[in-house]
Design an enzyme around this catalytic site. Structure first.
Site, PDB file in Angstrom:
ATOM      1  N   SER A 172     -31.382  94.201 137.818  1.00 20.71           N
ATOM      2  CA  SER A 172     -32.183  95.372 137.448  1.00 20.71           C
ATOM      3  C   SER A 172     -31.578  96.619 138.079  1.00 20.71           C
ATOM      4  O   SER A 172     -31.048  96.562 139.202  1.00 20.71           O
ATOM      5  CB  SER A 172     -33.619  95.220 137.948  1.00 20.71           C
ATOM      6  OG  SER A 172     -34.346  96.429 137.727  1.00 20.71           O
ATOM      7  N   TYR A 230     -39.283  93.259 144.727  1.00 25.82           N
ATOM      8  CA  TYR A 230     -38.625  92.969 143.448  1.00 25.82           C
ATOM      9  C   TYR A 230     -37.230  93.583 143.442  1.00 25.82           C
ATOM     10  O   TYR A 230     -36.236  92.920 143.096  1.00 25.82           O
ATOM     11  CB  TYR A 230     -39.483  93.542 142.309  1.00 25.82           C
ATOM     12  CG  TYR A 230     -38.839  93.544 140.934  1.00 25.82           C
ATOM     13  CD1 TYR A 230     -38.925  92.430 140.101  1.00 25.82           C
ATOM     14  CD2 TYR A 230     -38.155  94.669 140.460  1.00 25.82           C
ATOM     15  CE1 TYR A 230     -38.344  92.440 138.834  1.00 25.82           C
ATOM     16  CE2 TYR A 230     -37.572  94.693 139.192  1.00 25.82           C
ATOM     17  CZ  TYR A 230     -37.678  93.572 138.382  1.00 25.82           C
ATOM     18  OH  TYR A 230     -37.102  93.585 137.134  1.00 25.82           O
TER      19      TYR A 230
END
Ligand code: NDP
Length: 249
Positions: A144, A158
């Site tokens: 990501s 995350y």
């Protein structure tokens, strides 16, 4: 009987980016093992949507937060197709937007289990299988853009899990290059999928789009296109690196 087509495992292929990857790879001539956690209907719809390509799709319900769940798609690939050419570690979860201090410990732990540990252990099994078969292979990890932004106030755990996966991609790629195995990552930015519903911010995609240089979220198929290229021979000299597909963010 051994499949005549290349075989790929795609984790979390029932929805979002994973479903777009499944459609791309089916059109490109792969047979597929597709995992999902709970949404059987969505998984069956994805399989039905590629039926006309002639690609064989095996659906595997598996929770990647468990050892059995990580192993299951490899067993199915060996039994049904007798070969393995690629693993796409796509499955991932996020948590409600919150500062770390307000995020339940169990949610932090589960996010790191699914987004980092499962990908690492899946890659471990893929390398073992590629070496057993003696065929080489490719692993694509979906990380990501958050890995380099940190996501303060949203989900730092995350972002850290994804940063860990980028570092792992680099290290494992160097480790297994001599065995003819490539390891690469794709780091999407904002992609229009269901993932954002779990953040508790229903309008996230619309709200964030103007802050992206290209002024919009990505379509899942734009991420899948990068994955397809990285898996293929045109990317044969690309390994141990992350391709950012984030609209300039
Ligand atoms: P979605 O929420 O749309 O889909 C997630 C997929 O992962 C589903 O197939 C889901 O299965 C599966 N899954 C979730 N948890 C588990 C689990 N424990 N075990 C097995 N499968 C599981 O997500 P996206 O398509 O948006 O995200 C795909 C990847 O892209 C993730 O790794 C995410 O972190 C990354 N990413 C996404 C971005 C975005 O903006 N959307 C941006 C950057 C990265 P089921 O349907 O059965 O629940």
């Amino acid at each position: 009987m051994e499949s005549q087509r290349p075989v790929a495992i795609v984790t979390g292929g029932s929805r979002g980016i994973g479903a777009a990857i499944v459609r791309r790879l089916a059109r490109a001539g792969y047979d597929l093992v597709v995992t999902y956690r709970s949404d059987e209907t969505a998984a069956e719809q994805v399989a039905a949507s590629v039926a006309s390509t002639g690609s064989r799709v095996e659906l595997v319900r598996a929770d990647l937060a468990t050892d059995l769940g990580i192993q299951a798609p490899f067993d199915v690939a060996a039994e049904r197709f007798g070969r393995l050419d690629a693993l796409v570690n796509n499955a991932g979860i996020s948590t409600r937007y919150a500062p770390l201090a307000d995020t339940p410990a169990a949610e932090v732990r589960r996010t790191i289990e699914v987004d980092f540990v499962a990908a690492v252990l899946g890659a471990r099994l893929a390398v073992r299988e590629f070496r057993r078969l003696g065929t080489g292979g490719v692993i694509v990890n979906i990380t990501s853009g958050a890995a380099t932004l940190g996501s303060p106030g949203e989900y730092t755990h995350y972002a850290a899990a994804k940063a860990g996966l980028d570092a792992f991609t680099m290290g494992l790629g160097k480790e297994v290059g001599p065995h003819g195995i490539r390891v690469v990552a794709v780091a999407p930015g904002l992609v229009d999928t269901d993932l954002h519903s779990t953040t508790g911010d229903a309008g996230r995609v619309e709200r964030m789009a103007p802050g992206i240089p290209l002024q919009r979220a990505a379509d899942p198929d734009e991420i899948a296109a990068a994955v397809e290229w990285l898996l293929g021979p045109d990317a044969g000299y690309v390994t141990a690196t992350t391709l950012r597909v984030a609209g300039g963010r």
